[in-house]
Scaffold this motif. Structure first.
Motif, PDB file in Angstrom:
ATOM      1  N   ILE A   6       0.872  -1.164   0.000  1.00 32.86           N
ATOM      2  CA  ILE A   6       0.000   0.000   0.000  1.00 32.86           C
ATOM      3  C   ILE A   6       0.911   1.216   0.000  1.00 32.86           C
ATOM      4  O   ILE A   6       1.716   1.402   0.912  1.00 32.86           O
ATOM      5  CB  ILE A   6      -0.924   0.039   1.234  1.00 32.86           C
ATOM      6  N   ASP A  50      -0.377  -2.887  -4.548  1.00 33.89           N
ATOM      7  CA  ASP A  50      -1.799  -3.162  -4.748  1.00 33.89           C
ATOM      8  C   ASP A  50      -2.587  -1.864  -4.901  1.00 33.89           C
ATOM      9  O   ASP A  50      -3.385  -1.715  -5.814  1.00 33.89           O
ATOM     10  CB  ASP A  50      -2.363  -3.953  -3.563  1.00 33.89           C
ATOM     11  N   THR A  51      -2.374  -0.955  -3.951  1.00 33.01           N
ATOM     12  CA  THR A  51      -3.163   0.274  -3.891  1.00 33.01           C
ATOM     13  C   THR A  51      -2.253   1.455  -3.606  1.00 33.01           C
ATOM     14  O   THR A  51      -1.402   1.393  -2.711  1.00 33.01           O
ATOM     15  CB  THR A  51      -4.228   0.184  -2.778  1.00 33.01           C
ATOM     16  N   VAL A  85     -10.426   6.853  -8.321  1.00 33.55           N
ATOM     17  CA  VAL A  85     -10.680   5.747  -7.400  1.00 33.55           C
ATOM     18  C   VAL A  85     -11.838   4.886  -7.900  1.00 33.55           C
ATOM     19  O   VAL A  85     -11.767   3.644  -7.892  1.00 33.55           O
ATOM     20  CB  VAL A  85     -10.966   6.293  -5.987  1.00 33.55           C
ATOM     21  N   HIS A  88     -10.978   2.713 -11.081  1.00 31.90           N
ATOM     22  CA  HIS A  88      -9.988   1.639 -10.922  1.00 31.90           C
ATOM     23  C   HIS A  88     -10.146   1.023  -9.534  1.00 31.90           C
ATOM     24  O   HIS A  88      -9.316   1.239  -8.651  1.00 31.90           O
ATOM     25  CB  HIS A  88      -8.573   2.186 -11.130  1.00 31.90           C
ATOM     26  N   GLY A  90     -10.011  -0.663  -6.181  1.00 36.53           N
ATOM     27  CA  GLY A  90      -8.952  -1.349  -5.452  1.00 36.53           C
ATOM     28  C   GLY A  90      -7.562  -0.838  -5.700  1.00 36.53           C
ATOM     29  O   GLY A  90      -6.660  -1.102  -4.895  1.00 36.53           O
ATOM     30  N   ARG A  91      -7.334  -0.094  -6.773  1.00 35.89           N
ATOM     31  CA  ARG A  91      -5.969   0.326  -7.106  1.00 35.89           C
ATOM     32  C   ARG A  91      -5.601   1.687  -6.531  1.00 35.89           C
ATOM     33  O   ARG A  91      -4.414   1.988  -6.386  1.00 35.89           O
ATOM     34  CB  ARG A  91      -5.752   0.365  -8.622  1.00 35.89           C
ATOM     35  N   PHE A  92      -6.598   2.514  -6.225  1.00 37.10           N
ATOM     36  CA  PHE A  92      -6.301   3.864  -5.745  1.00 37.10           C
ATOM     37  C   PHE A  92      -7.196   4.236  -4.561  1.00 37.10           C
ATOM     38  O   PHE A  92      -8.339   3.790  -4.458  1.00 37.10           O
ATOM     39  CB  PHE A  92      -6.505   4.907  -6.854  1.00 37.10           C
ATOM     40  N   GLY A  93      -6.645   5.036  -3.682  1.00 35.77           N
ATOM     41  CA  GLY A  93      -7.376   5.835  -2.718  1.00 35.77           C
ATOM     42  C   GLY A  93      -6.886   7.259  -2.903  1.00 35.77           C
ATOM     43  O   GLY A  93      -6.060   7.532  -3.778  1.00 35.77           O
ATOM     44  N   VAL A 310      -9.433   1.597   2.442  1.00 37.97           N
ATOM     45  CA  VAL A 310      -8.481   0.802   1.671  1.00 37.97           C
ATOM     46  C   VAL A 310      -8.488  -0.640   2.149  1.00 37.97           C
ATOM     47  O   VAL A 310      -8.448  -1.582   1.356  1.00 37.97           O
ATOM     48  CB  VAL A 310      -7.067   1.416   1.748  1.00 37.97           C
ATOM     49  N   SER A 314      -9.372  -3.753  -0.099  1.00 35.07           N
ATOM     50  CA  SER A 314      -8.318  -4.749  -0.261  1.00 35.07           C
ATOM     51  C   SER A 314      -8.825  -6.130   0.086  1.00 35.07           C
ATOM     52  O   SER A 314      -8.480  -7.120  -0.562  1.00 35.07           O
ATOM     53  CB  SER A 314      -7.113  -4.384   0.609  1.00 35.07           C
ATOM     54  N   SER A 317     -10.846  -7.169  -3.007  1.00 32.83           N
ATOM     55  CA  SER A 317     -10.216  -7.128  -4.327  1.00 32.83           C
ATOM     56  C   SER A 317      -8.967  -7.972  -4.425  1.00 32.83           C
ATOM     57  O   SER A 317      -8.598  -8.430  -5.515  1.00 32.83           O
ATOM     58  CB  SER A 317      -9.847  -5.674  -4.670  1.00 32.83           C
TER      59      SER A 317
END
Length: 319
Positions: A6, A50-51, A85, A88, A90-93, A310, A314, A317
């Protein structure tokens, strides 16, 4: 590569923000980096992230114009980040931008970003026009952030005063800027008075781990706040620290001996970590001798404990 990282120090360059920087004539010692969602995702995959919890970096959104213009730009970049967010999963916060030094505008944007856009926290610059975090001028904002139990990502910018010719602020002065903010937050009693604030210091806290005992021994409290060496050190240890541009065999021993083990977070500082620096410092972290528990904590578990949205994403995802 699969590490489940993360990344809490990862920047975006929304097009409207890049345009505003250009129109204002801003130049922070390097060209505004190229950025796109595709390039960001490629970097995430390369480094086993991951994120990434993204943010708009220096100089923030108040670019010397009116408060109204800064409020509008903050809203635009926050909605851009929220869209990223959503697009995408799960990929961004994201950490929301606020238009300091406009405190009223910042309070309004905090409410909108956290309640309507589901931001993961807020990014604050270490100083705004020479006024450092911890200054009573910012107390209404900090009090509201504490009421909400907000995660605050503290990012440096150029400190006040002339630069050294030929030495860009990000090479050394940023570390001082973060250190000044941390010291000021402690000496004004913000850390002790607002315990629900959870503040992340960029770049391993600047000089904080290395110079903590010196600062605790030589700094007096401000505005009636009494400090002792012991409570100064205690308050400094309440910060979180990211590894951006800082993971190496000489910095990590100081950081890991000072910081609580659950308060160290992975950070890439992409795309402002120029050239191969995101890769270089990540490789230094991967090569550093850690237990598997320590490595997983820094890469992932500490961030998941800090950032519930997140963590929830997570769990669905990347399980």
């Amino acid at each position: 590569m699969t590490t489940g990282r993360i990344d809490t120090h990862h920047h975006i360059v929304p097009p409207m923000w890049a345009d505003a920087l250009g129109a204002s004539g801003y130049f922070g010692g390097q060209a505004t980096p190229a950025w796109s969602p595709a390039a960001a995702l490629e970097l995430l995959d390369e480094l086993g992230i991951d994120t990434a919890v993204v943010s708009v970096g220096r100089p923030g959104v108040h670019l010397g114009g009116t408060d109204a213009a800064a409020r509008a730009l903050a809203r635009q970049v926050n909605e851009f980040a929220a869209d990223l967010v959503r697009e995408h999963p799960g990929r961004f916060g994201f950490f929301a931008s606020v238009p300091l030094p406009d405190v009223d505008g910042s309070l309004a944007e905090v409410g909108y970003a956290l309640d309507e856009l589901n931001a993961d926290g807020v990014i604050l610059l270490a100083n705004v026009d020479g006024t450092y975090l911890g200054d009573p001028a910012f107390d209404p904002l900090m009090t509201e952030l504490d009421r909400r139990g907000t995660v605050v990502f503290v990012h440096p910018t150029a400190p006040p005063g002339p630069a050294v010719p030929g030495v860009p602020a990000f090479s050394a002065d940023f570390l001082l800027d973060t250190t000044r903010a941390a010291l000021n937050l402690v000496r004004h009693g913000v850390v002790a008075r607002l315990p629900r604030l959870r503040m992340i210091l960029s770049h391993a806290g600047g000089f904080v781990p290395y110079a903590a005992h010196r600062m605790a021994s030589l700094t007096e409290g401000a505005a009636g706040h009494v400090v002792t060496r012991e409570n100064f050190l205690r308050d400094l240890r309440t910060f979180y620290f990211d590894t951006a541009l800082s993971a190496n065999p000489h910095t990590l021993p100081s950081l890991l001996s000072f910081a609580d083990p659950d308060r160290v977070l992975y950070g890439s500082d992409w795309p402002y970590a120029r050239g191969d620096n995101a890769q270089y410092f990540t490789a230094q972290l991967d090569a550093y001798p850690l237990t598997e528990t320590q490595r997983t904590a820094i890469n992932r578990d500490n961030a998941l404990a800090l950032l519930p949205r997140v963590a929830n994403v997570s769990a669905t995802s990347f399980s």
